[in-house]
Motif scaffolding. Structure first.
Motif: not given
Length: 123
Positions: A78-99
């Motif tokens: 939240l503070i880094t705005f998704g790591g300047c949106f880079i982290w956000t894009i990476i999470d699109w691919f890994i968040i399903g497995n993390l869940t």
């Protein structure tokens, strides 16, 4: 828990757990009493597709990470705005497995806190 209930639970929730861990879940459910299995099957498992949608829509706010118990990472995101949106894009691919791993860990945490049936108290 009877075999039909175990099969029904695994079919209904196969998208919420890692596929390579479903056999472990079945094995653990077989050894539970009916009351224990009712609690195990009614735990608040996160829906993988809902978390993925959250990640795509508002992932830069860290809500997706907070929903799977990673509050500190969610706040940092939240503070880094998704790591300047880079982290956000990476999470699109890994968040399903993390869940799915989060749901499995929640199930195993419950199972590991059950009293050990192999030890019977002496009269």
């Amino acid at each position: 828990m009877n075999e039909n209930d175990i099969i029904l639970f695994t079919i209904n929730n196969q998208n919420k757990f890692p596929s390579h861990r479903l056999s472990i879940i079945k094995e653990r459910l077989e050894g539970m009493t009916s009351q224990e299995s009712i609690i195990a099957t009614s735990l608040d498992y996160q829906d993988t597709s809902m978390i993925i949608c959250l990640s795509v829509l508002v992932g830069y706010l860290g809500i997706d990470r907070m929903m799977i118990g990673q509050v500190l990472l969610g706040v940092i995101k939240l503070i880094t705005f998704g790591g300047c949106f880079i982290w956000t894009i990476i999470d699109w691919f890994i968040i399903g497995n993390l869940t799915k791993e989060y749901n499995y860990n929640m199930f195993m945490s419950y199972v590991n806190n059950l009293p050990n049936k192999a030890i019977t108290p002496e009269p």
